[in-house]
Design an enzyme around this catalytic site. Structure first.
Site, PDB file in Angstrom:
ATOM      1  N   GLY A 191      36.877  56.651  68.385  1.00  0.00           N
ATOM      2  CA  GLY A 191      37.715  55.907  68.839  1.00  0.00           C
ATOM      3  C   GLY A 191      37.650  54.350  68.304  1.00  0.00           C
ATOM      4  N   ILE A 243      35.374  66.343  77.164  1.00  0.00           N
ATOM      5  CA  ILE A 243      34.327  66.336  78.207  1.00  0.00           C
ATOM      6  C   ILE A 243      34.566  67.114  79.485  1.00  0.00           C
ATOM      7  CG2 ILE A 243      33.032  64.021  77.473  1.00  0.00           C
ATOM      8  CD1 ILE A 243      34.759  62.668  79.582  1.00  0.00           C
ATOM      9  N   SER A 267      35.297  47.846  82.187  1.00  0.00           N
ATOM     10  CA  SER A 267      36.421  46.920  82.143  1.00  0.00           C
ATOM     11  C   SER A 267      36.411  45.599  83.046  1.00  0.00           C
ATOM     12  CB  SER A 267      37.860  47.635  81.870  1.00  0.00           C
ATOM     13  OG  SER A 267      38.908  46.535  81.899  1.00  0.00           O
ATOM     14  N   TYR A 281      44.533  53.000  86.284  1.00  0.00           N
ATOM     15  CA  TYR A 281      43.463  52.973  84.993  1.00  0.00           C
ATOM     16  C   TYR A 281      42.365  52.325  85.516  1.00  0.00           C
ATOM     17  CZ  TYR A 281      41.132  51.020  81.272  1.00  0.00           C
ATOM     18  OH  TYR A 281      40.070  50.459  80.468  1.00  0.00           O
ATOM     19  N   LYS A 288      38.180  53.329  86.617  1.00  0.00           N
ATOM     20  CA  LYS A 288      36.985  52.705  86.127  1.00  0.00           C
ATOM     21  C   LYS A 288      36.023  52.540  87.361  1.00  0.00           C
ATOM     22  CE  LYS A 288      37.697  52.755  81.747  1.00  0.00           C
ATOM     23  NZ  LYS A 288      36.721  53.564  80.813  1.00  0.00           N
ATOM     24  N   ASN A 321      50.558  48.217  73.362  1.00  0.00           N
ATOM     25  CA  ASN A 321      50.593  47.505  74.726  1.00  0.00           C
ATOM     26  C   ASN A 321      49.776  46.025  74.509  1.00  0.00           C
ATOM     27  OD1 ASN A 321      51.916  49.612  76.126  1.00  0.00           O
ATOM     28  ND2 ASN A 321      50.026  50.648  75.956  1.00  0.00           N
TER      29      ASN A 321
HETATM   30  P1  NAD Z   1      39.897  54.668  72.365  1.00  0.00           P
HETATM   31  O1  NAD Z   1      41.276  55.517  72.814  1.00  0.00           O
HETATM   32  O2  NAD Z   1      40.160  54.242  70.750  1.00  0.00           O
HETATM   33  O3  NAD Z   1      38.739  55.453  72.188  1.00  0.00           O
HETATM   34  C1  NAD Z   1      38.457  56.488  73.406  1.00  0.00           C
HETATM   35  C2  NAD Z   1      38.063  57.704  72.794  1.00  0.00           C
HETATM   36  O4  NAD Z   1      37.745  58.730  73.826  1.00  0.00           O
HETATM   37  C3  NAD Z   1      39.250  58.352  71.758  1.00  0.00           C
HETATM   38  O5  NAD Z   1      38.481  58.833  70.676  1.00  0.00           O
HETATM   39  C4  NAD Z   1      39.797  59.489  72.366  1.00  0.00           C
HETATM   40  O6  NAD Z   1      39.958  60.718  71.666  1.00  0.00           O
HETATM   41  C5  NAD Z   1      38.333  59.856  73.369  1.00  0.00           C
HETATM   42  N1  NAD Z   1      38.593  60.639  74.558  1.00  0.00           N
HETATM   43  C6  NAD Z   1      39.446  60.340  75.481  1.00  0.00           C
HETATM   44  N2  NAD Z   1      39.357  61.353  76.442  1.00  0.00           N
HETATM   45  C7  NAD Z   1      38.675  62.087  76.007  1.00  0.00           C
HETATM   46  C8  NAD Z   1      38.120  63.313  76.699  1.00  0.00           C
HETATM   47  N3  NAD Z   1      38.502  63.822  77.874  1.00  0.00           N
HETATM   48  N4  NAD Z   1      36.846  64.042  75.997  1.00  0.00           N
HETATM   49  C9  NAD Z   1      36.554  63.696  74.827  1.00  0.00           C
HETATM   50  N5  NAD Z   1      37.079  62.492  74.026  1.00  0.00           N
HETATM   51  C10 NAD Z   1      38.091  61.849  74.857  1.00  0.00           C
HETATM   52  O7  NAD Z   1      39.735  53.647  73.100  1.00  0.00           O
HETATM   53  P2  NAD Z   1      38.738  52.144  72.796  1.00  0.00           P
HETATM   54  O8  NAD Z   1      39.667  50.860  72.927  1.00  0.00           O
HETATM   55  O9  NAD Z   1      37.637  52.537  72.017  1.00  0.00           O
HETATM   56  O10 NAD Z   1      38.046  52.275  74.394  1.00  0.00           O
HETATM   57  C11 NAD Z   1      36.741  52.583  74.640  1.00  0.00           C
HETATM   58  C12 NAD Z   1      36.439  52.848  75.934  1.00  0.00           C
HETATM   59  O11 NAD Z   1      36.460  51.415  76.464  1.00  0.00           O
HETATM   60  C13 NAD Z   1      37.519  53.533  77.009  1.00  0.00           C
HETATM   61  O12 NAD Z   1      36.726  54.136  77.918  1.00  0.00           O
HETATM   62  C14 NAD Z   1      38.451  52.471  77.663  1.00  0.00           C
HETATM   63  O13 NAD Z   1      38.914  52.692  78.778  1.00  0.00           O
HETATM   64  C15 NAD Z   1      37.272  51.123  77.577  1.00  0.00           C
HETATM   65  N6  NAD Z   1      37.836  49.836  77.611  1.00  0.00           N
HETATM   66  C16 NAD Z   1      38.521  49.470  76.451  1.00  0.00           C
HETATM   67  C17 NAD Z   1      38.931  48.239  76.464  1.00  0.00           C
HETATM   68  C18 NAD Z   1      40.072  48.088  75.275  1.00  0.00           C
HETATM   69  O14 NAD Z   1      40.777  46.937  75.605  1.00  0.00           O
HETATM   70  N7  NAD Z   1      40.161  48.667  74.247  1.00  0.00           N
HETATM   71  C19 NAD Z   1      38.978  47.342  77.439  1.00  0.00           C
HETATM   72  C20 NAD Z   1      38.013  47.653  78.464  1.00  0.00           C
HETATM   73  C21 NAD Z   1      37.493  48.965  78.490  1.00  0.00           C
HETATM   74  N1  UDP Z   2      50.694  39.553  76.286  1.00  0.00           N
HETATM   75  C1  UDP Z   2      52.172  39.148  75.846  1.00  0.00           C
HETATM   76  N2  UDP Z   2      52.505  39.860  75.073  1.00  0.00           N
HETATM   77  C2  UDP Z   2      52.270  41.244  74.667  1.00  0.00           C
HETATM   78  C3  UDP Z   2      51.288  41.768  75.381  1.00  0.00           C
HETATM   79  C4  UDP Z   2      50.187  40.712  75.957  1.00  0.00           C
HETATM   80  O1  UDP Z   2      52.297  37.833  75.874  1.00  0.00           O
HETATM   81  O2  UDP Z   2      53.172  41.892  73.889  1.00  0.00           O
HETATM   82  C5  UDP Z   2      49.715  38.714  76.975  1.00  0.00           C
HETATM   83  C6  UDP Z   2      49.488  39.115  78.538  1.00  0.00           C
HETATM   84  O3  UDP Z   2      50.351  38.612  79.480  1.00  0.00           O
HETATM   85  C7  UDP Z   2      47.974  38.477  78.450  1.00  0.00           C
HETATM   86  C8  UDP Z   2      47.636  38.565  77.315  1.00  0.00           C
HETATM   87  O4  UDP Z   2      48.549  38.711  76.394  1.00  0.00           O
HETATM   88  O5  UDP Z   2      48.233  37.296  79.084  1.00  0.00           O
HETATM   89  C9  UDP Z   2      46.619  39.900  76.848  1.00  0.00           C
HETATM   90  O6  UDP Z   2      47.122  41.004  77.257  1.00  0.00           O
HETATM   91  P1  UDP Z   2      46.644  42.408  76.674  1.00  0.00           P
HETATM   92  O7  UDP Z   2      47.527  43.528  77.137  1.00  0.00           O
HETATM   93  O8  UDP Z   2      46.433  42.482  75.269  1.00  0.00           O
HETATM   94  O9  UDP Z   2      45.255  42.702  77.663  1.00  0.00           O
HETATM   95  P2  UDP Z   2      44.980  42.614  79.061  1.00  0.00           P
HETATM   96  O10 UDP Z   2      44.273  41.159  79.558  1.00  0.00           O
HETATM   97  O11 UDP Z   2      46.370  42.538  79.873  1.00  0.00           O
HETATM   98  O12 UDP Z   2      44.303  43.904  79.518  1.00  0.00           O
END
Ligand code: NAD
Ligand code: UDP
Length: 340
Positions: free
Chosen positions: A13, A62, A127, A151, A155, A200
């Protein structure tokens, strides 16, 4: 250099692939396990191109303990970095069971196999969402936690499970990383964020507006009590974030202290939506049309990290600013208009 293997769960990912890169160039041997539910094998091919190293990959869920067990049996893992999770807040409101099953049951399954094979070093992807509506800014790790969607709950539940696991068995060493807003892409333009549907999150949305795939950005709320009325977030370059995982892993390998520890991974600096749009326009040379619309339900006005603990304990600090985030996000978008 570390000759043992690190298992990267969810490593195909967005954040996982960038972390694989940093671990590989630091000399770690890695194995990737991913069910590809939100990623593509192409990310791993590109990692091989970038690093010149072949990556052992297992397409496994997993929750499929038998298959995960077989992977553990094959390798002597020293530690696990666990990214595998579903991450859409909106989808989690519509399908809470899917989220609890994947993120919570999945983590429990993984932890059980780790326990069986005596692999007790874990880096977990949490997160900043666990802080809910922040009572103080910047947010320290000691701030109270609360969440309002499945969600975020998933976490927080996993965090609580990890606290109990570490309490019951002092051999566990767990670095719980609370990410702020990951953004940007690898400087090579070869790996980046590849959302399946209409994004999103704001950063991929802006990129797709800039490249002409989407017409206009809706700015959610212009009446917040912030610098310009729009939402303020702590955008952290995904490469800085990936280096945070490397620092956490090095810490678990070198520290005698056991147990569960949370770390904020953020820059400590808040950026508003309008500031982000300006930075992206500067980086891309494109105009980003936008409308200010109503606030999005569940959004907070401002959220940014106090990253002092990660700096003191892990020796890690975010280095790349919002301009660099936008430049790298744009390079990725232009080079890969349809994703991987
Ligand atoms: P992503 O979706 O790109 O990566 C997650 C990976 O996990 C994907 O490759 C998916 O195929 C794999 N996956 C999901 N469920 C699985 C399962 N049951 N078994 C095996 N593989 C599985 O997301 P990301 O942005 O790289 O995020 C990674 C982690 O970080 C996630 O847990 C997410 O919740 C957390 N996170 C992400 C953000 C963000 O904004 N991207 C912010 C805070 C936390
Ligand atoms: N946001 C926005 N337009 C969009 C998506 C997000 O104005 O289409 C704003 C949202 O209100 C927040 C910031 O951008 O203030 C970051 O949003 P995002 O969804 O990227 O991350 P979040 O902090 O909500 O996890």
């Amino acid at each position: 250099m570390n000759s043992e293997f690190v298992l990267i769960v969810g490593g195909a990912g967005y954040i996982g692939a960038h972390t694989c890169f940093e671990l590989l160039v630091s000399g770690y041997n890695i194995v990737v396990l991913d069910n590809l539910s939100n990623s593509q094998k192409e990310s791993l091919k590109r990692l091989s191109t970038l690093t010149g190293k072949e990556i052992d990959f297992y397409e496994v869920d997993i929750r499929d303990s038998r298959s995960v067990d077989l992977v553990f049996e094959k390798y002597g893992f020293s530690s696990v970095v666990h990214f595998a999770g579903l991450k859409s807040v909106g989808e989690s409101n519509s399908f809470p069971l899917k989220y609890y099953d994947n993120n919570v049951s999945g983590s429990i399954s993984l932890l059980k196999v780790m326990d069986k094979y005596n692999v007790k070093k874990l880096v977990f992807s949490s997160s900043a969402t666990v802080y809910g509506t922040p009572k103080e800014l910047p947010i320290p790790e000691t701030a109270p936690t609360s969440t309002i969607n499945p969600y975020g709950q998933s976490k927080l539940l996993v965090e609580k499970i990890l606290v109990d696991v570490a309490k019951a068995d002092p051999d566990w060493k767990i670095a719980n990383l609370r990410y702020f807003n990951p953004a940007g892409a690898h400087f090579s333009g070869l790996i980046g964020e590849d959302p399946k549907d209409i994004p999103n999150n704001i950063m991929p949305y802006i990129s797709q507006v800039a490249v002409g795939k989407l017409e206009k950005l809706s700015v959610f709320g212009g009446d917040y009590d912030t610098v310009d009325g729009t939402g303020v977030r702590d955008y952290i370059h995904v490469t800085d974030l990936a280096k945070g995982h490397l620092a956490a892993l090095n810490y678990l390998n070198s520290s005698q202290e056991c147990g569960f520890s949370s770390f904020n991974l953020g820059t400590g600096k808040g950026v508003s939506v309008l500031e982000l749009i300006n930075a992206f326009e500067k980086a891309s040379g494109k105009n980003i049309p936008f409308n200010i619309v109503a606030r999005r339900q569940g959004d907070v006005a401002a959220c940014y990290a106090d990253p002092t603990k990660a700096n003191k304990v892990l020796g890690w600090k975010a280095e790349l600013d919002i301009d660099r985030i936008c430049q790298d996000a744009w390079r990725w978008q232009v080079n890969n208009p349809t994703g991987y």
